[in-house]
Design a protein around this motif. Sequence first.
Motif, PDB file in Angstrom:
ATOM      1  N   LEU A 370      23.872 -69.369 108.496  1.00 52.58           N
ATOM      2  CA  LEU A 370      23.099 -69.528 109.726  1.00 52.58           C
ATOM      3  C   LEU A 370      21.599 -69.608 109.444  1.00 52.58           C
ATOM      4  CD1 LEU A 370      23.024 -69.416 112.910  1.00 52.58           C
ATOM      5  CD2 LEU A 370      22.771 -66.942 112.657  1.00 52.58           C
ATOM      6  N   LEU A 371      21.119 -68.766 108.535  1.00 49.29           N
ATOM      7  CA  LEU A 371      19.669 -68.637 108.320  1.00 49.29           C
ATOM      8  C   LEU A 371      19.094 -69.627 107.309  1.00 49.29           C
ATOM      9  CD1 LEU A 371      19.241 -64.740 108.252  1.00 49.29           C
ATOM     10  CD2 LEU A 371      18.531 -66.306 110.068  1.00 49.29           C
ATOM     11  N   VAL A 372      19.900 -70.095 106.371  1.00 50.74           N
ATOM     12  CA  VAL A 372      19.330 -70.861 105.248  1.00 50.74           C
ATOM     13  C   VAL A 372      18.559 -72.117 105.693  1.00 50.74           C
ATOM     14  CG1 VAL A 372      21.414 -72.202 104.599  1.00 50.74           C
ATOM     15  CG2 VAL A 372      19.737 -71.537 102.845  1.00 50.74           C
ATOM     16  N   PRO A 373      18.965 -72.846 106.755  1.00 52.43           N
ATOM     17  CA  PRO A 373      18.132 -73.993 107.163  1.00 52.43           C
ATOM     18  C   PRO A 373      16.768 -73.568 107.697  1.00 52.43           C
ATOM     19  CG  PRO A 373      20.315 -74.060 108.232  1.00 52.43           C
ATOM     20  CD  PRO A 373      20.162 -72.705 107.624  1.00 52.43           C
ATOM     21  N   HIS A 374      16.649 -72.304 108.107  1.00 52.18           N
ATOM     22  CA  HIS A 374      15.409 -71.842 108.740  1.00 52.18           C
ATOM     23  C   HIS A 374      14.449 -71.185 107.750  1.00 52.18           C
ATOM     24  CE1 HIS A 374      17.041 -72.994 112.570  1.00 52.18           C
ATOM     25  NE2 HIS A 374      18.164 -72.392 112.242  1.00 52.18           N
ATOM     26  N   VAL A 375      14.803 -71.195 106.472  1.00 54.69           N
ATOM     27  CA  VAL A 375      13.845 -70.745 105.441  1.00 54.69           C
ATOM     28  C   VAL A 375      13.587 -71.870 104.437  1.00 54.69           C
ATOM     29  CG1 VAL A 375      14.489 -68.322 105.699  1.00 54.69           C
ATOM     30  CG2 VAL A 375      15.651 -69.699 103.974  1.00 54.69           C
ATOM     31  N   ARG A 376      14.033 -73.082 104.780  1.00 56.44           N
ATOM     32  CA  ARG A 376      13.881 -74.235 103.890  1.00 56.44           C
ATOM     33  C   ARG A 376      12.393 -74.479 103.580  1.00 56.44           C
ATOM     34  NH1 ARG A 376      13.552 -79.969 105.496  1.00 56.44           N
ATOM     35  NH2 ARG A 376      14.298 -81.294 103.811  1.00 56.44           N
ATOM     36  N   PHE A 377      12.049 -74.431 102.302  1.00 55.49           N
ATOM     37  CA  PHE A 377      10.701 -74.702 101.772  1.00 55.49           C
ATOM     38  C   PHE A 377       9.645 -73.656 102.157  1.00 55.49           C
ATOM     39  CE2 PHE A 377      11.952 -79.456 101.988  1.00 55.49           C
ATOM     40  CZ  PHE A 377      12.574 -79.375 100.750  1.00 55.49           C
ATOM     41  N   THR A 378      10.027 -72.590 102.859  1.00 52.86           N
ATOM     42  CA  THR A 378       9.027 -71.615 103.304  1.00 52.86           C
ATOM     43  C   THR A 378       8.425 -70.859 102.124  1.00 52.86           C
ATOM     44  OG1 THR A 378      10.141 -71.366 105.425  1.00 52.86           O
ATOM     45  CG2 THR A 378       8.644 -69.590 104.767  1.00 52.86           C
ATOM     46  N   ILE A 379       9.271 -70.375 101.232  1.00 49.04           N
ATOM     47  CA  ILE A 379       8.765 -69.634 100.069  1.00 49.04           C
ATOM     48  C   ILE A 379       7.920 -70.570  99.209  1.00 49.04           C
ATOM     49  CG2 ILE A 379       9.416 -68.302  98.017  1.00 49.04           C
ATOM     50  CD1 ILE A 379      12.008 -67.500  99.531  1.00 49.04           C
ATOM     51  N   ALA A 380       8.325 -71.836  99.143  1.00 54.16           N
ATOM     52  CA  ALA A 380       7.586 -72.820  98.332  1.00 54.16           C
ATOM     53  C   ALA A 380       6.203 -73.092  98.919  1.00 54.16           C
ATOM     54  CB  ALA A 380       8.383 -74.121  98.232  1.00 54.16           C
ATOM     55  N   ILE A 381       6.113 -73.310 100.238  1.00 52.03           N
ATOM     56  CA  ILE A 381       4.796 -73.627 100.824  1.00 52.03           C
ATOM     57  C   ILE A 381       3.873 -72.421 100.722  1.00 52.03           C
ATOM     58  CG2 ILE A 381       5.302 -73.019 103.260  1.00 52.03           C
ATOM     59  CD1 ILE A 381       3.290 -76.076 102.128  1.00 52.03           C
ATOM     60  N   ASN A 382       4.419 -71.210 100.876  1.00 47.77           N
ATOM     61  CA  ASN A 382       3.575 -70.014 100.768  1.00 47.77           C
ATOM     62  C   ASN A 382       3.091 -69.797  99.340  1.00 47.77           C
ATOM     63  OD1 ASN A 382       4.059 -69.644 103.454  1.00 47.77           O
ATOM     64  ND2 ASN A 382       5.173 -67.719 103.260  1.00 47.77           N
ATOM     65  N   THR A 383       3.962 -70.072  98.380  1.00 48.49           N
ATOM     66  CA  THR A 383       3.567 -69.938  96.968  1.00 48.49           C
ATOM     67  C   THR A 383       2.450 -70.922  96.647  1.00 48.49           C
ATOM     68  OG1 THR A 383       5.802 -69.228  96.394  1.00 48.49           O
ATOM     69  CG2 THR A 383       4.416 -70.003  94.581  1.00 48.49           C
ATOM     70  N   LYS A 384       2.599 -72.148  97.151  1.00 48.90           N
ATOM     71  CA  LYS A 384       1.575 -73.172  96.928  1.00 48.90           C
ATOM     72  C   LYS A 384       0.258 -72.763  97.587  1.00 48.90           C
ATOM     73  CE  LYS A 384       1.051 -77.094  94.867  1.00 48.90           C
ATOM     74  NZ  LYS A 384       1.144 -77.154  93.423  1.00 48.90           N
ATOM     75  N   ALA A 385       0.343 -72.136  98.768  1.00 52.13           N
ATOM     76  CA  ALA A 385      -0.867 -71.675  99.464  1.00 52.13           C
ATOM     77  C   ALA A 385      -1.562 -70.576  98.657  1.00 52.13           C
ATOM     78  CB  ALA A 385      -0.510 -71.167 100.855  1.00 52.13           C
ATOM     79  N   ARG A 386      -0.767 -69.658  98.078  1.00 55.45           N
ATOM     80  CA  ARG A 386      -1.370 -68.591  97.253  1.00 55.45           C
ATOM     81  C   ARG A 386      -1.961 -69.152  95.969  1.00 55.45           C
ATOM     82  NH1 ARG A 386       3.041 -65.571  99.652  1.00 55.45           N
ATOM     83  NH2 ARG A 386       4.503 -66.365  98.115  1.00 55.45           N
ATOM     84  N   GLU A 387      -1.435 -70.281  95.544  1.00 57.45           N
ATOM     85  CA  GLU A 387      -1.898 -70.925  94.309  1.00 57.45           C
ATOM     86  C   GLU A 387      -3.200 -71.704  94.536  1.00 57.45           C
ATOM     87  OE1 GLU A 387       0.153 -74.109  91.211  1.00 57.45           O
ATOM     88  OE2 GLU A 387       1.387 -73.287  92.808  1.00 57.45           O
ATOM     89  N   GLN A 388      -3.337 -72.352  95.712  1.00 55.99           N
ATOM     90  CA  GLN A 388      -4.448 -73.290  95.905  1.00 55.99           C
ATOM     91  C   GLN A 388      -5.333 -73.010  97.116  1.00 55.99           C
ATOM     92  OE1 GLN A 388      -2.424 -77.130  96.211  1.00 55.99           O
ATOM     93  NE2 GLN A 388      -3.200 -77.666  94.199  1.00 55.99           N
ATOM     94  N   LEU A 389      -4.763 -72.404  98.141  1.00 50.41           N
ATOM     95  CA  LEU A 389      -5.444 -72.372  99.437  1.00 50.41           C
ATOM     96  C   LEU A 389      -6.145 -71.044  99.718  1.00 50.41           C
ATOM     97  CD1 LEU A 389      -5.812 -74.219 101.921  1.00 50.41           C
ATOM     98  CD2 LEU A 389      -3.757 -73.194 102.892  1.00 50.41           C
ATOM     99  N   ILE A 390      -5.393 -69.939  99.681  1.00 50.58           N
ATOM    100  CA  ILE A 390      -5.959 -68.646 100.091  1.00 50.58           C
ATOM    101  C   ILE A 390      -6.277 -67.740  98.896  1.00 50.58           C
ATOM    102  CG2 ILE A 390      -4.942 -68.659 102.396  1.00 50.58           C
ATOM    103  CD1 ILE A 390      -2.679 -66.879 101.312  1.00 50.58           C
ATOM    104  N   CYS A 391      -6.166 -68.290  97.699  1.00 45.91           N
ATOM    105  CA  CYS A 391      -6.487 -67.528  96.486  1.00 45.91           C
ATOM    106  C   CYS A 391      -8.011 -67.433  96.326  1.00 45.91           C
ATOM    107  CB  CYS A 391      -5.879 -68.221  95.265  1.00 45.91           C
ATOM    108  SG  CYS A 391      -6.378 -69.947  95.132  1.00 45.91           S
ATOM    109  N   GLU A 392      -8.434 -66.646  95.347  1.00 43.70           N
ATOM    110  CA  GLU A 392      -9.863 -66.555  95.037  1.00 43.70           C
ATOM    111  C   GLU A 392     -10.362 -67.934  94.618  1.00 43.70           C
ATOM    112  OE1 GLU A 392     -12.756 -63.719  92.318  1.00 43.70           O
ATOM    113  OE2 GLU A 392     -10.629 -63.250  92.454  1.00 43.70           O
TER     114      GLU A 392
END
Length: 648
Positions: A370-392
Amino acid sequence: QQFHLELVCFLCVQPVTDHFSSPQIDSYDVTVAEDLGEIQLLKIEKRKYWVHDDWYLRYITVKTPVGDHLEFPCYRWITEDKEIVLRDGRAKLHRDDKIQMLKQHRRKELEERQKMYRWKEWHPGFPLSIDANSHRDLPRDIQFDSEKGVDFVLNYSKAMENLYVNRFMHMFQSSWSDFADFEKIFVRISNTISEYVMQHWQEDFMFGYQFLNGCNPVMIKRCRELPKKFPVTTDMVECSLERNLTLEEEIKQGNIFLVDYELLDGVDANKTDPCTLQYLSAPICLLYKNMENKIVPIAIQINQTPGPDNPIFLPSDDKYDWLLAKIWVRSSDFHMHQTVTHLLRTHLISEVFGIAMFRQLPAVHPLFKLLVPHVRFTIAINTKAREQLICECGLFDKANATGGGGHVQMVQRATKELTYSSLCFPEEIKAKEMDSKEDIPYYYYRDDGIKVWEVIKSFTTDVIDIYYESDEVVCEDMELQAFVKDVYVYGMKGNKSSGFPKTIKTREKLSEYLTVAIFTASAQHAAVNFGQYDWCSWIPNSPPTMRQPPPTEKGTVTIEQIVESLPDRGRSCWHLGAVWALSQFQENELFLGMYPDEHFIEKPVKQAMMKFRKDLDEIVSVISERNKNKKLPYYYLSPNRIPNSVAV
């Protein structure tokens, strides 16, 4: 007697450095002559060849000698010399598995997943996130199809190019000459709402309307008592009150509303550019429901502590005094929106649910399906944000006054105050006393949100009723309880005041919990993300930074001072690139209720999905009808514009 196996998979053959370019879809038939008996598990092995040839296996269909078709869903990557062991597609709770081999398979799958999906504290005081320093460190199954597609630097630069503003992108410290000058970076791409905002942003009705239906419609609440720190009197606002009542009487009648940016008080402003001083404030705004049922501002205090150097600005003040006070509120609203409403309350919360799901629910569990379609790419986009967007030194530092660490302080403060009940949409609306349609008729965010919430809740209830015949079964589902505990203990760090449940004991509570997870990832994110270009592209309406301190007295503000306070050309361009890029849907976006990956195979669940889609379609029709001929249509919560998951 023969068994026929059909495998449907994507084959990706290319160098390791370039993920997933031009996949081929292949289908293979395999015939087995001997009698295999009742098939419990299927093992798929892939041997490594001289090229990098990862396989994405969608599913396997087995045709038995008697003509039955067994579906074995996979929807996973098979990499290098790995093997995958699959069960058939029927969803099973832990108690349904009687055979030791199946119990063992279930346990082993979770043990392996818990090694891959580890919790990590990115910053003290944040909800825990995935233990990965970069997108490439993530398990292959949750990576984006193409890393280039989520490169923030590339996407923002491309957006600025598409908007024809890249010639300004390096012009930091260079001020615009007046409001009209901002049109140089605006008029190339416009739409109904952004153009309307540009034309009407200085008007009080537009300022008030955004608290109801802009991209941060979560701040406003009914005022039952004026805070002591905000000493507004009837004399001050008398000319704004239309019912011949005192301010206290208007408050009693429920006509006064409050927006308080207290969380910003004392947050450090961005100091990453020594050539540009940047400023933050923590305003308080009083709003009034006039005789036309419009919400309009009647008093603004730019900082929290009242005093002679922190005057209360009023609509009766000089034009530019009042305008600058409203701009300070809009800028503060932008910071609250980006960091708390958007980043914390959709992205980070959805990641918590996703990690806990992968760690505690095996693929055969109905709640995983039930839940797996609703977490699709979420961990990936957040990891990318910590890597490039909201990091120091990340992209967030370029244009935002909360860059350079202020955004971290804000998330830390907001996480302490985050509650489970505030994620329950109807409860949160009610807690703010914003639930009456008769009283506040133009709050479309509320109206559409409640409709979508109820339809999602009905769907989760239908699915739960198929697999859990009683509350007792819910209590005894140890995998479900481990999932809920993981969210509380790790995601929320065991914070009792958060109100996140440690256990779930009834089907009703389980339905609510799953609705929170799905609604947050889909509808709530859509409501606060995809309107960013509409409402924030006209820079004076949503300044990402202010370059002059707030005024400390009345009667001194000039148009020149306002323009000098607003973002310079370079910051304006980076801001515009960001809100444009963030407002775009993914290529091949999957909207709410679209489930092309068939994790469920049972007929009752498929019927529940059909009912879900039908209910969502009805909401689309209602919203479409309401929006006809509206100058300011509200469509962010129309299900055909709500992606299944947080993926941008």
